[in-house]
Design a protein around this motif. Sequence first.
Motif, PDB file in Angstrom:
ATOM      1  N   ARG A  30       0.792  -1.221   0.000  1.00 33.90           N
ATOM      2  CA  ARG A  30       0.000   0.000   0.000  1.00 33.90           C
ATOM      3  C   ARG A  30       0.832   1.282   0.000  1.00 33.90           C
ATOM      4  O   ARG A  30       0.516   2.216  -0.704  1.00 33.90           O
ATOM      5  CB  ARG A  30      -0.918   0.020   1.213  1.00 33.90           C
ATOM      6  CG  ARG A  30      -2.121  -0.820   1.069  1.00 33.90           C
ATOM      7  CD  ARG A  30      -2.949  -0.613   2.289  1.00 33.90           C
ATOM      8  NE  ARG A  30      -4.272  -1.169   2.141  1.00 33.90           N
ATOM      9  CZ  ARG A  30      -5.087  -1.337   3.136  1.00 33.90           C
ATOM     10  NH1 ARG A  30      -4.724  -1.002   4.345  1.00 33.90           N
ATOM     11  NH2 ARG A  30      -6.285  -1.834   2.935  1.00 33.90           N
ATOM     12  N   PRO A  31       1.873   1.371   0.843  1.00 29.21           N
ATOM     13  CA  PRO A  31       2.598   2.650   0.900  1.00 29.21           C
ATOM     14  C   PRO A  31       3.268   2.989  -0.429  1.00 29.21           C
ATOM     15  O   PRO A  31       4.114   2.256  -0.929  1.00 29.21           O
ATOM     16  CB  PRO A  31       3.655   2.413   1.994  1.00 29.21           C
ATOM     17  CG  PRO A  31       3.150   1.253   2.787  1.00 29.21           C
ATOM     18  CD  PRO A  31       2.373   0.412   1.831  1.00 29.21           C
ATOM     19  N   ALA A  32       2.871   4.100  -0.976  1.00 30.11           N
ATOM     20  CA  ALA A  32       3.416   4.541  -2.260  1.00 30.11           C
ATOM     21  C   ALA A  32       4.923   4.753  -2.176  1.00 30.11           C
ATOM     22  O   ALA A  32       5.651   4.457  -3.116  1.00 30.11           O
ATOM     23  CB  ALA A  32       2.723   5.824  -2.714  1.00 30.11           C
ATOM     24  N   ALA A  33       5.412   5.256  -1.035  1.00 33.57           N
ATOM     25  CA  ALA A  33       6.851   5.505  -0.887  1.00 33.57           C
ATOM     26  C   ALA A  33       7.638   4.209  -0.972  1.00 33.57           C
ATOM     27  O   ALA A  33       8.752   4.190  -1.498  1.00 33.57           O
ATOM     28  CB  ALA A  33       7.131   6.208   0.437  1.00 33.57           C
ATOM     29  N   LEU A  34       7.061   3.124  -0.497  1.00 36.45           N
ATOM     30  CA  LEU A  34       7.738   1.834  -0.575  1.00 36.45           C
ATOM     31  C   LEU A  34       7.762   1.326  -2.008  1.00 36.45           C
ATOM     32  O   LEU A  34       8.786   0.860  -2.503  1.00 36.45           O
ATOM     33  CB  LEU A  34       7.041   0.820   0.342  1.00 36.45           C
ATOM     34  CG  LEU A  34       7.630  -0.586   0.389  1.00 36.45           C
ATOM     35  CD1 LEU A  34       9.061  -0.556   0.881  1.00 36.45           C
ATOM     36  CD2 LEU A  34       6.783  -1.469   1.282  1.00 36.45           C
ATOM     37  N   ARG A  35       6.640   1.447  -2.695  1.00 34.10           N
ATOM     38  CA  ARG A  35       6.563   0.994  -4.094  1.00 34.10           C
ATOM     39  C   ARG A  35       7.492   1.796  -4.991  1.00 34.10           C
ATOM     40  O   ARG A  35       8.084   1.274  -5.922  1.00 34.10           O
ATOM     41  CB  ARG A  35       5.122   1.112  -4.616  1.00 34.10           C
ATOM     42  CG  ARG A  35       4.184   0.099  -4.037  1.00 34.10           C
ATOM     43  CD  ARG A  35       2.854   0.056  -4.787  1.00 34.10           C
ATOM     44  NE  ARG A  35       2.323   1.341  -5.177  1.00 34.10           N
ATOM     45  CZ  ARG A  35       1.481   2.072  -4.455  1.00 34.10           C
ATOM     46  NH1 ARG A  35       1.062   1.648  -3.284  1.00 34.10           N
ATOM     47  NH2 ARG A  35       1.036   3.217  -4.901  1.00 34.10           N
ATOM     48  N   ARG A  78      16.588   6.768   5.113  1.00 32.67           N
ATOM     49  CA  ARG A  78      15.367   7.358   5.691  1.00 32.67           C
ATOM     50  C   ARG A  78      14.256   6.316   5.690  1.00 32.67           C
ATOM     51  O   ARG A  78      14.238   5.410   4.850  1.00 32.67           O
ATOM     52  CB  ARG A  78      14.939   8.601   4.927  1.00 32.67           C
ATOM     53  CG  ARG A  78      14.554   8.324   3.490  1.00 32.67           C
ATOM     54  CD  ARG A  78      14.136   9.605   2.756  1.00 32.67           C
ATOM     55  NE  ARG A  78      13.743   9.289   1.412  1.00 32.67           N
ATOM     56  CZ  ARG A  78      12.552   8.816   1.056  1.00 32.67           C
ATOM     57  NH1 ARG A  78      11.621   8.629   1.943  1.00 32.67           N
ATOM     58  NH2 ARG A  78      12.280   8.550  -0.212  1.00 32.67           N
ATOM     59  N   PRO A  79      13.296   6.436   6.626  1.00 27.15           N
ATOM     60  CA  PRO A  79      12.193   5.470   6.647  1.00 27.15           C
ATOM     61  C   PRO A  79      11.235   5.725   5.484  1.00 27.15           C
ATOM     62  O   PRO A  79      10.907   6.875   5.180  1.00 27.15           O
ATOM     63  CB  PRO A  79      11.513   5.713   7.989  1.00 27.15           C
ATOM     64  CG  PRO A  79      11.844   7.121   8.343  1.00 27.15           C
ATOM     65  CD  PRO A  79      13.180   7.411   7.712  1.00 27.15           C
ATOM     66  N   VAL A  80      10.834   4.664   4.814  1.00 24.88           N
ATOM     67  CA  VAL A  80       9.875   4.791   3.718  1.00 24.88           C
ATOM     68  C   VAL A  80       8.570   4.080   4.038  1.00 24.88           C
ATOM     69  O   VAL A  80       7.559   4.322   3.380  1.00 24.88           O
ATOM     70  CB  VAL A  80      10.454   4.268   2.383  1.00 24.88           C
ATOM     71  CG1 VAL A  80      11.620   5.122   1.930  1.00 24.88           C
ATOM     72  CG2 VAL A  80      10.873   2.822   2.479  1.00 24.88           C
ATOM     73  N   ALA A  81       8.578   3.200   5.038  1.00 23.88           N
ATOM     74  CA  ALA A  81       7.377   2.457   5.415  1.00 23.88           C
ATOM     75  C   ALA A  81       7.668   1.732   6.718  1.00 23.88           C
ATOM     76  O   ALA A  81       8.739   1.893   7.315  1.00 23.88           O
ATOM     77  CB  ALA A  81       7.002   1.452   4.320  1.00 23.88           C
ATOM     78  N   ALA A  82       6.725   0.949   7.150  1.00 23.41           N
ATOM     79  CA  ALA A  82       6.917   0.033   8.279  1.00 23.41           C
ATOM     80  C   ALA A  82       6.399  -1.327   7.838  1.00 23.41           C
ATOM     81  O   ALA A  82       5.572  -1.428   6.926  1.00 23.41           O
ATOM     82  CB  ALA A  82       6.167   0.523   9.509  1.00 23.41           C
ATOM     83  N   PHE A  97       2.667  -4.253   5.156  1.00 24.96           N
ATOM     84  CA  PHE A  97       3.430  -3.009   5.132  1.00 24.96           C
ATOM     85  C   PHE A  97       2.464  -1.884   5.470  1.00 24.96           C
ATOM     86  O   PHE A  97       1.275  -1.956   5.146  1.00 24.96           O
ATOM     87  CB  PHE A  97       4.022  -2.742   3.742  1.00 24.96           C
ATOM     88  CG  PHE A  97       5.099  -3.701   3.337  1.00 24.96           C
ATOM     89  CD1 PHE A  97       6.329  -3.719   3.981  1.00 24.96           C
ATOM     90  CD2 PHE A  97       4.890  -4.586   2.291  1.00 24.96           C
ATOM     91  CE1 PHE A  97       7.329  -4.593   3.596  1.00 24.96           C
ATOM     92  CE2 PHE A  97       5.877  -5.467   1.894  1.00 24.96           C
ATOM     93  CZ  PHE A  97       7.102  -5.479   2.548  1.00 24.96           C
ATOM     94  N   CYS A  98       2.953  -0.850   6.103  1.00 21.71           N
ATOM     95  CA  CYS A  98       2.106   0.317   6.354  1.00 21.71           C
ATOM     96  C   CYS A  98       2.933   1.582   6.141  1.00 21.71           C
ATOM     97  O   CYS A  98       4.159   1.573   6.236  1.00 21.71           O
ATOM     98  CB  CYS A  98       1.473   0.275   7.739  1.00 21.71           C
ATOM     99  SG  CYS A  98       2.580  -0.082   9.091  1.00 21.71           S
ATOM    100  N   GLY A  99       2.242   2.627   5.824  1.00 21.80           N
ATOM    101  CA  GLY A  99       2.880   3.916   5.587  1.00 21.80           C
ATOM    102  C   GLY A  99       2.144   4.983   6.360  1.00 21.80           C
ATOM    103  O   GLY A  99       1.460   4.703   7.330  1.00 21.80           O
ATOM    104  N   GLY A 100       2.271   6.193   5.934  1.00 23.12           N
ATOM    105  CA  GLY A 100       1.547   7.282   6.566  1.00 23.12           C
ATOM    106  C   GLY A 100       2.355   7.991   7.625  1.00 23.12           C
ATOM    107  O   GLY A 100       3.558   7.749   7.808  1.00 23.12           O
ATOM    108  N   PRO A 101       1.694   8.872   8.360  1.00 26.53           N
ATOM    109  CA  PRO A 101       2.410   9.749   9.293  1.00 26.53           C
ATOM    110  C   PRO A 101       3.054   9.025  10.469  1.00 26.53           C
ATOM    111  O   PRO A 101       4.024   9.520  11.039  1.00 26.53           O
ATOM    112  CB  PRO A 101       1.332  10.717   9.774  1.00 26.53           C
ATOM    113  CG  PRO A 101       0.034  10.005   9.545  1.00 26.53           C
ATOM    114  CD  PRO A 101       0.258   9.151   8.333  1.00 26.53           C
TER     115      PRO A 101
END
Length: 195
Positions: A30-35, A78-82, A97-101
Amino acid sequence: MPLHVPAAPAPALRSVLTALGSPTAVREARPAALRAHQGPLSADHPLPVHVLDGIGRTGVPPRTRLAGWRFLVTGGGRPVAAAEARLTADGWAFAHFCGGPYVTATEQALHQAESLSAGYQPRLLSVPELYMLTLWLHHDIASDGTSGLPAAGDLLVPLAPAPPGIAAHLPQRAADLLPRLSDRLAPPPLLGSTA
């Protein structure tokens, strides 16, 4: 003072590393930063995730339960996801995987905690009824990180976004913050009926 991070179970870490090594899992994340990230990824900062149950219920003492282990997924420093691993009937397994604030808020809170004068064991404490996540700085640095309740002197650092009226990234003693959370979740008093 350095944080005393408990060791994550090896199978939990392996499940997350396997997911990170899977192009399909990362592409479907889901996290766009990870993709969108190009280059190597690593699973860092393992934190046990505890869920706080029973807070705000009259006559029911609050309790925590270990829900999983969360790792910050970093790329390029830098962190891009969890990534989370959960305990299943078959052992530890990659969950999602999760992203967001909360990803950057976790990193920020960990940096804050490293500047404190006392040593703590970092954990995450989730309060689902308030959609709230905190960095729980536990006083027992020798614990394996899998059990226990927040002690009165433990610090809780609400992660942003915090619920209205709760200051994000302000470390608070558990003895001060937990009663406030309990008050927010307590049912409203019953109003007397009119005749």
